[in-house]
Design a protein around this motif. Structure first.
Motif, short mmCIF file in Angstrom:
data_model
loop_
_atom_site.label_atom_id
_atom_site.label_comp_id
_atom_site.label_asym_id
_atom_site.label_seq_id
_atom_site.Cartn_x
_atom_site.Cartn_y
_atom_site.Cartn_z
N PRO A 134 -3.85 0.12 -4.24
CA PRO A 134 -4.24 -1.00 -5.11
C PRO A 134 -5.36 -1.85 -4.54
CG PRO A 134 -1.84 -0.90 -4.84
CD PRO A 134 -2.43 0.06 -3.87
N TYR A 135 -5.49 -1.87 -3.19
CA TYR A 135 -6.51 -2.72 -2.56
C TYR A 135 -7.68 -1.92 -2.02
CZ TYR A 135 -2.77 -6.19 -2.79
OH TYR A 135 -1.79 -7.04 -3.23
N GLY A 136 -7.80 -0.67 -2.46
CA GLY A 136 -8.90 0.16 -1.98
C GLY A 136 -8.43 1.23 -1.01
N PRO A 137 -9.33 1.74 -0.18
CA PRO A 137 -8.98 2.82 0.74
C PRO A 137 -7.87 2.41 1.72
CG PRO A 137 -11.36 2.58 0.58
CD PRO A 137 -10.77 1.40 -0.12
N VAL A 138 -6.92 3.32 1.92
CA VAL A 138 -5.84 3.11 2.88
C VAL A 138 -6.29 3.68 4.22
CG1 VAL A 138 -3.45 3.74 3.41
CG2 VAL A 138 -4.11 3.22 1.07
N PRO A 139 -5.94 3.05 5.34
CA PRO A 139 -6.33 3.59 6.65
C PRO A 139 -5.97 5.07 6.78
CG PRO A 139 -5.37 1.43 6.94
CD PRO A 139 -5.20 1.77 5.49
N SER B 92 0.83 -1.20 0.00
CA SER B 92 0.00 0.00 0.00
C SER B 92 0.87 1.25 0.00
CB SER B 92 -0.92 0.01 1.24
OG SER B 92 -1.84 -1.05 1.19
N PRO B 93 0.37 2.34 -0.57
CA PRO B 93 1.12 3.61 -0.51
C PRO B 93 1.16 4.14 0.92
CG PRO B 93 -1.06 3.95 -1.43
CD PRO B 93 -0.90 2.47 -1.28
N TYR B 94 2.17 4.96 1.19
CA TYR B 94 2.29 5.60 2.51
C TYR B 94 2.44 7.11 2.28
CZ TYR B 94 3.95 6.95 7.12
OH TYR B 94 4.09 7.57 8.34
N VAL B 95 1.33 7.81 2.38
CA VAL B 95 1.31 9.25 2.14
C VAL B 95 1.50 9.98 3.46
CG1 VAL B 95 -0.05 11.20 1.27
CG2 VAL B 95 -0.16 8.97 0.12
N TRP B 96 2.38 10.97 3.47
CA TRP B 96 2.67 11.76 4.67
C TRP B 96 2.68 13.24 4.31
CZ3 TRP B 96 6.94 14.65 3.69
CH2 TRP B 96 7.84 14.17 2.75
N ALA B 97 2.59 14.07 5.32
CA ALA B 97 2.66 15.52 5.14
C ALA B 97 3.45 16.11 6.31
CB ALA B 97 1.26 16.13 5.07
N HIS C 251 -1.47 22.53 13.92
CA HIS C 251 -2.38 22.32 12.79
C HIS C 251 -2.63 20.82 12.67
CE1 HIS C 251 -1.99 26.49 11.24
NE2 HIS C 251 -0.78 26.39 11.80
N ARG C 252 -3.89 20.44 12.67
CA ARG C 252 -4.27 19.03 12.56
C ARG C 252 -4.30 18.63 11.09
NH1 ARG C 252 -3.81 15.16 16.37
NH2 ARG C 252 -5.15 13.39 15.92
N VAL C 253 -3.53 17.59 10.74
CA VAL C 253 -3.45 17.12 9.36
C VAL C 253 -4.20 15.80 9.25
CG1 VAL C 253 -1.90 16.40 7.50
CG2 VAL C 253 -1.22 18.26 9.04
N HIS C 254 -5.10 15.73 8.28
CA HIS C 254 -5.94 14.55 8.05
C HIS C 254 -5.67 14.07 6.63
CE1 HIS C 254 -9.73 12.13 8.50
NE2 HIS C 254 -9.71 12.23 7.17
N ILE C 255 -5.18 12.82 6.49
CA ILE C 255 -4.77 12.29 5.19
C ILE C 255 -5.59 11.04 4.86
CG2 ILE C 255 -2.86 11.41 3.80
CD1 ILE C 255 -0.95 12.86 5.67
N ALA C 256 -6.19 11.03 3.68
CA ALA C 256 -6.92 9.86 3.18
C ALA C 256 -6.54 9.65 1.72
CB ALA C 256 -8.42 10.05 3.31
N CYS C 257 -6.40 8.39 1.33
CA CYS C 257 -6.07 8.09 -0.07
C CYS C 257 -6.49 6.65 -0.37
CB CYS C 257 -4.58 8.28 -0.34
SG CYS C 257 -3.50 7.11 0.52
N ASP C 258 -6.37 6.27 -1.63
CA ASP C 258 -6.68 4.92 -2.07
C ASP C 258 -5.43 4.29 -2.67
OD1 ASP C 258 -9.34 5.32 -1.36
OD2 ASP C 258 -9.84 6.12 -3.33
N VAL D 50 -3.75 7.15 -5.06
CA VAL D 50 -4.70 7.90 -5.88
C VAL D 50 -5.76 8.53 -4.98
CG1 VAL D 50 -4.33 6.44 -7.91
CG2 VAL D 50 -6.12 5.83 -6.27
N ASN D 51 -6.39 9.57 -5.54
CA ASN D 51 -7.44 10.28 -4.80
C ASN D 51 -6.95 10.69 -3.40
OD1 ASN D 51 -9.97 11.40 -4.36
ND2 ASN D 51 -10.88 9.48 -3.67
N VAL D 52 -5.81 11.38 -3.38
CA VAL D 52 -5.17 11.79 -2.13
C VAL D 52 -5.87 13.04 -1.61
CG1 VAL D 52 -3.02 12.48 -1.03
CG2 VAL D 52 -2.99 10.83 -2.91
N ARG D 53 -6.53 12.93 -0.46
CA ARG D 53 -7.26 14.04 0.14
C ARG D 53 -6.62 14.43 1.46
NH1 ARG D 53 -9.63 9.63 -1.15
NH2 ARG D 53 -10.60 9.34 0.87
N ILE D 54 -6.26 15.72 1.58
CA ILE D 54 -5.59 16.21 2.79
C ILE D 54 -6.30 17.48 3.25
CG2 ILE D 54 -3.44 17.07 3.77
CD1 ILE D 54 -1.94 15.43 1.69
N THR D 55 -6.69 17.49 4.52
CA THR D 55 -7.27 18.69 5.11
C THR D 55 -6.39 19.13 6.27
OG1 THR D 55 -8.71 17.34 6.52
CG2 THR D 55 -9.61 18.12 4.43
#
Length: 204
Positions: free
Chosen positions: A147-152, A50-55, A138-145, A80-85
């Motif tokens: 190969p196996y679907g949504p990543v935790p 799985s990908p590991y997205v960080w900020a 600042h609170r960082v919230h990361i969501a993405c998908d 994919v579909n990397v969403r960060i708030t």
């Protein structure tokens, strides 16, 4: 004699029933354990693929003065579909309209983030950002998908107050090397011009 045969047969039937029951329970336990191991192995395989997205917020290496917001993918696969708030959003001064665009783009989602890729946005000068009154977390919230679907979902705080009293370092970049080479090149004689040989007397 017949009575003893009947008693022995009864004991044998009970023993067979008990053995069958124990064997059945044992088989059920084995099946449950096999399913648990299969689920565990599948979870490990999905996690390692799985990908590991960080900020993070970092000092810009090229000047050691500005702070920048960096988003990267350290995993082995494309996110994919990397969403960060970011809550609250990073402050925007009179010249920081691009930060509004950054917040909107990140919340709407980046289409993809390949392994090893990182995106950088300049937030502003470090003194202006770290010397503000009040909380600098600042609170960082990361969501993405993956190969196996949504990543935790990953969620944590980035506190700009941590930069206070830290050393502002300029590590240097290839741009600095290029500038030094260009400056040295200006000091060298122009190779396109012919060398002038001084005309000395015959005695020399």
């Amino acid at each position: 004699m017949e009575t003893w045969i009947a008693v022995i047969a009864s004991f044998a039937a009970v023993a067979a029933a008990v053995a069958t029951g124990v064997s059945g329970r044992f088989v059920q336990q084995q099946v449950r354990e096999m399913r648990r191991q299969t689920d565990l192995q599948q979870a490990i395989a999905e996690g390692s693929s799985s990908p590991y997205v960080w900020a993070d917020v970092r000092l810009q290496s090229r000047n050691g003065w500005n702070l920048e917001f960096v988003v990267g993918n350290s995993g082995p696969t494309v996110a994919v579909n990397v969403r960060i708030t970011i809550d609250p959003p990073f402050p925007v001064d009179r010249g920081g309209a691009h930060l509004d665009v950054m917040h909107r783009r990140l919340s709407e989602g980046l289409s993809s983030l390949a392994p090893g890729r990182a995106l950088h946005w300049t937030l502003g000068t470090s003194p202006d950002l770290v010397n503000r009154p009040g909380s600098l977390a600042h609170r960082v919230h990361i969501a993405c998908d993956g190969p196996y679907g949504p990543v935790p979902i990953s969620e944590y705080s980035v506190d700009l107050a941590d930069f206070r009293e830290s050393v502002a370092r300029h590590d240097g970049t290839l741009v600095d090397v290029a500038r030094e080479i260009a400056a040295l090149g200006k000091k060298l004689p122009d190779q396109r011009k012919p060398f002038l040989i001084e005309n000395r007397g015959e005695d020399d």
